[in-house]
Design a protein around this motif. Structure first.
Motif, PDB file in Angstrom:
ATOM      1  N   VAL A  16       0.835  -1.199   0.000  1.00  0.00           N
ATOM      2  CA  VAL A  16       0.000   0.000   0.000  1.00  0.00           C
ATOM      3  C   VAL A  16       0.875   1.256   0.000  1.00  0.00           C
ATOM      4  O   VAL A  16       2.102   1.180  -0.022  1.00  0.00           O
ATOM      5  CB  VAL A  16      -0.960   0.007   1.202  1.00  0.00           C
ATOM      6  N   SER A  17       0.205   2.400   0.035  1.00  0.00           N
ATOM      7  CA  SER A  17       0.902   3.688  -0.020  1.00  0.00           C
ATOM      8  C   SER A  17       0.655   4.494   1.256  1.00  0.00           C
ATOM      9  O   SER A  17      -0.358   4.322   1.936  1.00  0.00           O
ATOM     10  CB  SER A  17       0.416   4.498  -1.223  1.00  0.00           C
ATOM     11  N   ASN A  84       5.030   4.636  -2.177  1.00  0.00           N
ATOM     12  CA  ASN A  84       4.203   3.629  -2.841  1.00  0.00           C
ATOM     13  C   ASN A  84       4.848   2.255  -2.745  1.00  0.00           C
ATOM     14  O   ASN A  84       6.050   2.133  -2.525  1.00  0.00           O
ATOM     15  CB  ASN A  84       3.995   4.006  -4.304  1.00  0.00           C
ATOM     16  N   SER A  85       4.034   1.236  -2.950  1.00  0.00           N
ATOM     17  CA  SER A  85       4.528  -0.143  -2.949  1.00  0.00           C
ATOM     18  C   SER A  85       5.410  -0.412  -1.740  1.00  0.00           C
ATOM     19  O   SER A  85       6.537  -0.919  -1.859  1.00  0.00           O
ATOM     20  CB  SER A  85       5.308  -0.429  -4.238  1.00  0.00           C
ATOM     21  N   LEU A  86       4.901  -0.088  -0.582  1.00  0.00           N
ATOM     22  CA  LEU A  86       5.698  -0.231   0.635  1.00  0.00           C
ATOM     23  C   LEU A  86       6.058  -1.687   0.902  1.00  0.00           C
ATOM     24  O   LEU A  86       5.279  -2.619   0.620  1.00  0.00           O
ATOM     25  CB  LEU A  86       4.947   0.356   1.818  1.00  0.00           C
ATOM     26  N   LYS A  87       7.246  -1.866   1.456  1.00  0.00           N
ATOM     27  CA  LYS A  87       7.768  -3.184   1.785  1.00  0.00           C
ATOM     28  C   LYS A  87       8.069  -3.246   3.284  1.00  0.00           C
ATOM     29  O   LYS A  87       8.303  -2.214   3.913  1.00  0.00           O
ATOM     30  CB  LYS A  87       9.069  -3.435   1.017  1.00  0.00           C
ATOM     31  N   VAL A 118       6.756   4.468  10.738  1.00  0.00           N
ATOM     32  CA  VAL A 118       6.108   3.752   9.641  1.00  0.00           C
ATOM     33  C   VAL A 118       6.397   2.266   9.844  1.00  0.00           C
ATOM     34  O   VAL A 118       7.556   1.864   9.927  1.00  0.00           O
ATOM     35  CB  VAL A 118       6.632   4.207   8.269  1.00  0.00           C
ATOM     36  N   THR A 119       5.344   1.481   9.936  1.00  0.00           N
ATOM     37  CA  THR A 119       5.487   0.043  10.102  1.00  0.00           C
ATOM     38  C   THR A 119       4.743  -0.655   8.976  1.00  0.00           C
ATOM     39  O   THR A 119       3.555  -0.407   8.778  1.00  0.00           O
ATOM     40  CB  THR A 119       4.939  -0.426  11.455  1.00  0.00           C
ATOM     41  N   VAL A 120       5.461  -1.503   8.245  1.00  0.00           N
ATOM     42  CA  VAL A 120       4.880  -2.211   7.114  1.00  0.00           C
ATOM     43  C   VAL A 120       4.871  -3.698   7.436  1.00  0.00           C
ATOM     44  O   VAL A 120       5.928  -4.307   7.627  1.00  0.00           O
ATOM     45  CB  VAL A 120       5.676  -1.947   5.821  1.00  0.00           C
ATOM     46  N   SER A 121       3.696  -4.266   7.483  1.00  0.00           N
ATOM     47  CA  SER A 121       3.572  -5.692   7.794  1.00  0.00           C
ATOM     48  C   SER A 121       3.489  -6.498   6.505  1.00  0.00           C
ATOM     49  O   SER A 121       2.984  -6.027   5.488  1.00  0.00           O
ATOM     50  CB  SER A 121       2.338  -5.935   8.650  1.00  0.00           C
ATOM     51  N   SER A 122       3.976  -7.737   6.571  1.00  0.00           N
ATOM     52  CA  SER A 122       3.984  -8.590   5.372  1.00  0.00           C
ATOM     53  C   SER A 122       2.697  -9.381   5.252  1.00  0.00           C
ATOM     54  O   SER A 122       1.878  -9.419   6.147  1.00  0.00           O
ATOM     55  CB  SER A 122       5.163  -9.550   5.437  1.00  0.00           C
TER      56      SER A 122
END
Length: 122
Positions: A16-17, A84-87, A118-122
């Motif tokens: 997501v962004s 964008n396209s967060l990892k 910012v926390t990006v979950s898989s």
């Protein structure tokens, strides 16, 4: 003095962004360069992107190029980081920095914000 306040962080899923904002106030005429850095747990703070108030020249770390976009709104004294396209590897505290010149090093920057997570979950 220049004050920087970041906002826009959060917990999101991979792919997501998010858009981060950094509002600058005070003696902003002393700064020409605005940048974003990030710091992950146990790692050094690293450069993400930079932009100049005059001319809008931009630069990016290789790891975010083509996914992140830095921009500015002169009227609002605000710099944005569209992500964008967060990892999951993008998970970090993101800091806004201001200084006289753009640099990928922390040294030239005189002012820093408090950071936004910012926390990006898989």
């Amino acid at each position: 003095q220049v004050q920087l306040v970041e906002s826009g962080g959060g917990l999101v899923q991979a792919g997501v962004s998010l858009r981060l904002s950094c509002v600058a106030s005070g003696r902003t005429f002393r700064t020409n360069a605005m940048s974003w850095f990030r710091q992950s747990l146990g790692k050094e703070r690293e450069f993400v992107a930079a932009i100049t108030w005059s001319g809008g020249l931009t630069s990016y770390a290789d790891s975010v190029k083509a996914r992140f976009t830095i921009s500015r709104d002169d009227a609002k004294n605000t710099v944005y980081l569209q992500m964008n396209s967060l990892k999951p590897d993008d998970t970090a505290v993101y800091y806004c920095a201001a200084g006289p010149i753009t640099s990928r090093l922390r040294g030239p920057y005189d002012y820093w914000g408090q950071g936004t997570q910012v926390t990006v979950s898989s």
